[in-house]
Write a protein that holds these residues in place. Structure first.
Motif, PDB file in Angstrom:
ATOM      1  N   LEU A 178      42.604  64.205   7.458  1.00 26.23           N
ATOM      2  CA  LEU A 178      41.515  63.370   7.953  1.00 26.23           C
ATOM      3  C   LEU A 178      41.467  62.039   7.205  1.00 26.23           C
ATOM      4  CD1 LEU A 178      38.663  66.029   8.287  1.00 26.23           C
ATOM      5  CD2 LEU A 178      39.794  64.840  10.162  1.00 26.23           C
ATOM      6  N   MET A 179      41.513  62.111   5.884  1.00 27.38           N
ATOM      7  CA  MET A 179      41.412  60.887   5.097  1.00 27.38           C
ATOM      8  C   MET A 179      42.574  59.947   5.381  1.00 27.38           C
ATOM      9  SD  MET A 179      40.737  60.367   1.022  1.00 27.38           S
ATOM     10  CE  MET A 179      39.098  61.057   1.176  1.00 27.38           C
ATOM     11  N   GLY A 180      43.785  60.490   5.460  1.00 26.75           N
ATOM     12  CA  GLY A 180      44.949  59.649   5.725  1.00 26.75           C
ATOM     13  C   GLY A 180      44.854  58.932   7.055  1.00 26.75           C
ATOM     14  N   ARG A 181      44.239  59.573   8.023  1.00 28.61           N
ATOM     15  CA  ARG A 181      44.082  58.958   9.343  1.00 28.61           C
ATOM     16  C   ARG A 181      42.904  57.988   9.387  1.00 28.61           C
ATOM     17  NH1 ARG A 181      46.908  63.354   9.689  1.00 28.61           N
ATOM     18  NH2 ARG A 181      48.304  63.778  11.445  1.00 28.61           N
ATOM     19  N   PHE A 182      41.887  58.237   8.578  1.00 24.21           N
ATOM     20  CA  PHE A 182      40.734  57.348   8.559  1.00 24.21           C
ATOM     21  C   PHE A 182      41.035  56.021   7.864  1.00 24.21           C
ATOM     22  CE2 PHE A 182      37.399  61.035   8.592  1.00 24.21           C
ATOM     23  CZ  PHE A 182      37.638  61.216   9.942  1.00 24.21           C
ATOM     24  N   LEU A 183      41.937  56.060   6.860  1.00 26.38           N
ATOM     25  CA  LEU A 183      42.166  54.881   6.022  1.00 26.38           C
ATOM     26  C   LEU A 183      43.205  53.949   6.623  1.00 26.38           C
ATOM     27  CD1 LEU A 183      42.135  56.503   2.461  1.00 26.38           C
ATOM     28  CD2 LEU A 183      40.396  55.016   3.465  1.00 26.38           C
ATOM     29  N   PRO A 184      43.150  52.671   6.254  1.00 24.38           N
ATOM     30  CA  PRO A 184      44.181  51.735   6.723  1.00 24.38           C
ATOM     31  C   PRO A 184      45.536  52.068   6.115  1.00 24.38           C
ATOM     32  CG  PRO A 184      42.776  50.709   5.071  1.00 24.38           C
ATOM     33  CD  PRO A 184      42.134  52.017   5.427  1.00 24.38           C
ATOM     34  N   LYS A 185      46.589  51.485   6.680  1.00 22.99           N
ATOM     35  CA  LYS A 185      47.952  51.813   6.236  1.00 22.99           C
ATOM     36  C   LYS A 185      48.249  51.313   4.823  1.00 22.99           C
ATOM     37  CE  LYS A 185      49.059  53.834  10.060  1.00 22.99           C
ATOM     38  NZ  LYS A 185      49.247  55.301  10.087  1.00 22.99           N
ATOM     39  N   ALA A 186      47.575  50.260   4.376  1.00 28.95           N
ATOM     40  CA  ALA A 186      47.833  49.736   3.030  1.00 28.95           C
ATOM     41  C   ALA A 186      47.465  50.782   1.986  1.00 28.95           C
ATOM     42  CB  ALA A 186      47.023  48.468   2.806  1.00 28.95           C
ATOM     43  N   GLY A 187      48.233  50.829   0.900  1.00 25.90           N
ATOM     44  CA  GLY A 187      48.015  51.826  -0.136  1.00 25.90           C
ATOM     45  C   GLY A 187      46.811  51.531  -0.998  1.00 25.90           C
ATOM     46  N   GLY A 188      46.433  52.526  -1.830  1.00 27.36           N
ATOM     47  CA  GLY A 188      45.316  52.362  -2.738  1.00 27.36           C
ATOM     48  C   GLY A 188      44.999  53.660  -3.442  1.00 27.36           C
ATOM     49  N   ASP A 189      43.892  53.674  -4.193  1.00 29.97           N
ATOM     50  CA  ASP A 189      43.530  54.820  -5.023  1.00 29.97           C
ATOM     51  C   ASP A 189      42.551  55.755  -4.309  1.00 29.97           C
ATOM     52  OD1 ASP A 189      45.106  53.873  -7.060  1.00 29.97           O
ATOM     53  OD2 ASP A 189      43.461  52.852  -8.099  1.00 29.97           O
ATOM     54  N   ILE A 190      42.739  57.061  -4.591  1.00 24.80           N
ATOM     55  CA  ILE A 190      41.867  58.105  -4.062  1.00 24.80           C
ATOM     56  C   ILE A 190      41.329  58.906  -5.244  1.00 24.80           C
ATOM     57  CG2 ILE A 190      41.672  60.129  -2.579  1.00 24.80           C
ATOM     58  CD1 ILE A 190      42.350  57.590  -1.062  1.00 24.80           C
ATOM     59  N   ALA A 191      40.012  59.078  -5.310  1.00 26.86           N
ATOM     60  CA  ALA A 191      39.402  59.892  -6.361  1.00 26.86           C
ATOM     61  C   ALA A 191      39.178  61.307  -5.848  1.00 26.86           C
ATOM     62  CB  ALA A 191      38.072  59.276  -6.800  1.00 26.86           C
ATOM     63  N   CYS A 274      36.094  55.851   2.004  1.00 30.17           N
ATOM     64  CA  CYS A 274      36.088  57.006   2.899  1.00 30.17           C
ATOM     65  C   CYS A 274      35.781  58.233   2.040  1.00 30.17           C
ATOM     66  CB  CYS A 274      37.450  57.149   3.567  1.00 30.17           C
ATOM     67  SG  CYS A 274      37.647  58.669   4.515  1.00 30.17           S
ATOM     68  N   VAL A 275      34.799  59.030   2.465  1.00 29.97           N
ATOM     69  CA  VAL A 275      34.371  60.169   1.649  1.00 29.97           C
ATOM     70  C   VAL A 275      34.386  61.444   2.483  1.00 29.97           C
ATOM     71  CG1 VAL A 275      32.622  61.108   0.104  1.00 29.97           C
ATOM     72  CG2 VAL A 275      32.866  58.618   0.348  1.00 29.97           C
ATOM     73  N   ILE A 276      35.101  62.442   1.989  1.00 27.72           N
ATOM     74  CA  ILE A 276      35.135  63.759   2.624  1.00 27.72           C
ATOM     75  C   ILE A 276      34.643  64.778   1.617  1.00 27.72           C
ATOM     76  CG2 ILE A 276      36.614  65.531   3.658  1.00 27.72           C
ATOM     77  CD1 ILE A 276      38.364  63.267   4.698  1.00 27.72           C
ATOM     78  N   ALA A 277      33.701  65.608   2.031  1.00 25.02           N
ATOM     79  CA  ALA A 277      33.090  66.583   1.129  1.00 25.02           C
ATOM     80  C   ALA A 277      33.112  67.965   1.772  1.00 25.02           C
ATOM     81  CB  ALA A 277      31.654  66.167   0.793  1.00 25.02           C
ATOM     82  N   HIS A 278      32.611  68.936   1.028  1.00 25.16           N
ATOM     83  CA  HIS A 278      32.534  70.318   1.502  1.00 25.16           C
ATOM     84  C   HIS A 278      31.079  70.763   1.598  1.00 25.16           C
ATOM     85  CE1 HIS A 278      36.685  72.071   1.488  1.00 25.16           C
ATOM     86  NE2 HIS A 278      36.914  70.936   0.842  1.00 25.16           N
ATOM     87  N   GLU A 279      30.821  71.655   2.531  1.00 25.46           N
ATOM     88  CA  GLU A 279      29.584  72.407   2.747  1.00 25.46           C
ATOM     89  C   GLU A 279      28.483  71.560   3.387  1.00 25.46           C
ATOM     90  OE1 GLU A 279      30.875  74.974   2.547  1.00 25.46           O
ATOM     91  OE2 GLU A 279      32.172  74.906   0.817  1.00 25.46           O
ATOM     92  N   LEU A 280      28.114  71.980   4.590  1.00 29.43           N
ATOM     93  CA  LEU A 280      27.064  71.309   5.341  1.00 29.43           C
ATOM     94  C   LEU A 280      25.700  71.836   4.911  1.00 29.43           C
ATOM     95  CD1 LEU A 280      26.973  69.196   7.691  1.00 29.43           C
ATOM     96  CD2 LEU A 280      26.504  71.142   9.196  1.00 29.43           C
TER      97      LEU A 280
END
Length: 339
Positions: A178-191, A274-280
């Motif tokens: 999901l994150m890879g598809r949400f983000l632009p193609k340019a590289g960067g940091d992911i926490a 872009c933020v992806i988390a767990h548990e609704l």
């Protein structure tokens, strides 16, 4: 129509009392007669209703649930589901006791497992922590004839009977896709924010996430994992410091709990990763609606508790587990499909 004991008796040419002795494995039946009854059972496709038999005999299942006492929303929800199951104990022929232990405390969990073992229940369900002491305590349950089910997080190298939880490697892979598809193609940091690498579900989520990122989105660089102990205040502090140190941060994967702190830090920051988390839950639902979070992966705590109870009862009766019934699915929620 399902075959009955009357059908078996008629087909085998024996009395109902003889059929009852064969089905319940009681002595006093001649080998030839027993063979006739078993052949009739096989031919008719008779399956004994263990639950009804136990109800008739007044059998009850004593179960122990060992849960961490941290106050994050998911664990609070899990405890609530166990208490709800305990309130239905009379209907389900169960007696459920809850033991609470400090989160991420392997020694306390091992001690609680030993306390449960000495009570000689039908089964024990617990949120696992990877530790040799916990593995040994779990295996002692098996040696004592007590079924063991791990909840939410599994236990490496143990002889537990079943794991009631999602495929956490798949969950991590889903988050990365999901994150890879949400983000632009340019590289960067992911926490990456985790609770603790002591628990297998967090390690497996990280493994799945990292595998997809490295192989499918190599321009996205994963920063060293931040462990927030599933505590909102700790998570808020770690996230705030991360934003200061990485002003060009593109994404955050929160694979544990403590998301109240993350959401608070995000709202106070000029960054919009872009933020992806767990548990609704209420907090993550509101954050999705507000656009603070982009996606939430969810597991059904109620399904996990009900699954654990079914498996423990089945093991106590010597019955097989229906794997399809006990599979816990991964739900994906965006702002657009919130319940």
């Amino acid at each position: 129509m399902k075959p009955t004991v009357h059908d078996i008796a008629a087909k085998a040419g024996v009395s109902l009392a003889t059929v009852d002795r064969v089905i319940n494995l009681r002595p006093g039946v001649h080998a030839v007669t027993r063979a006739k009854v078993e052949a009739a059972i096989s031919a008719l496709g008779y399956v004994r209703d263990i639950a009804a038999a136990n109800l008739a005999k007044g059998r009850s299942y004593a179960l122990v649930f060992i849960l961490p006492n941290n106050d994050n929303s998911f664990m609070a929800g899990l405890r609530a589901e166990v208490r709800a199951a305990a309130s239905r104990s009379y209907l389900e022929r169960t007696s459920i006791r809850i033991i609470e232990v400090p989160p991420f405390d392997a020694a306390a969990l091992a001690q609680a497992l030993e306390v449960a073992r000495q009570e000689k229940p039908s089964g024990v369900a617990f949120v696992a922590i990877d530790s040799e002491d916990v593995v040994e305590a779990t295996d002692r349950l098996g040696d004592s004839g007590i079924a063991a089910v791990t909840l939410v997080s599994d236990l490496t190298g143990s002889r537990r009977d079943h794991f009631a939880g999602v495929d956490n490697v798949a969950a991590g892979r889903t988050a990365a896709s999901l994150m890879g598809r949400f983000l632009p193609k340019a590289g960067g940091d992911i926490a990456v924010l985790a609770g603790s690498m002591l628990v297998r579900d967090h390690r497996e989520r990280l493994h799945g996430f990292r595998d997809v990122m490295e192989n499918e989105f190599p321009d996205l660089r994963i920063l060293p994992v931040l462990e927030g102990r599933d505590d909102p205040e700790t998570v808020e502090h770690l996230a705030t410091e991360c934003f200061k140190n990485h002003p060009d941060l593109l994404g955050i994967y929160s694979l544990g709990a403590g998301n109240r702190g993350l959401i608070k830090a995000l709202k106070a920051s000029p960054l919009s990763p872009c933020v992806i988390a767990h548990e609704l839950n209420e907090n993550t639902t509101n954050a999705l609606r507000e656009g603070v979070l982009d996606a939430v992966l969810n597991q059904d705590a109620g399904h996990e508790v009900r699954s654990a109870i079914r498996v423990l009862k089945a093991r106590a009766d010597g019955l097989a587990v229906i794997e399809a019934q006990e599979r816990i699915r991964i739900d994906i929620f965006l702002r657009d499909n919130l319940p």
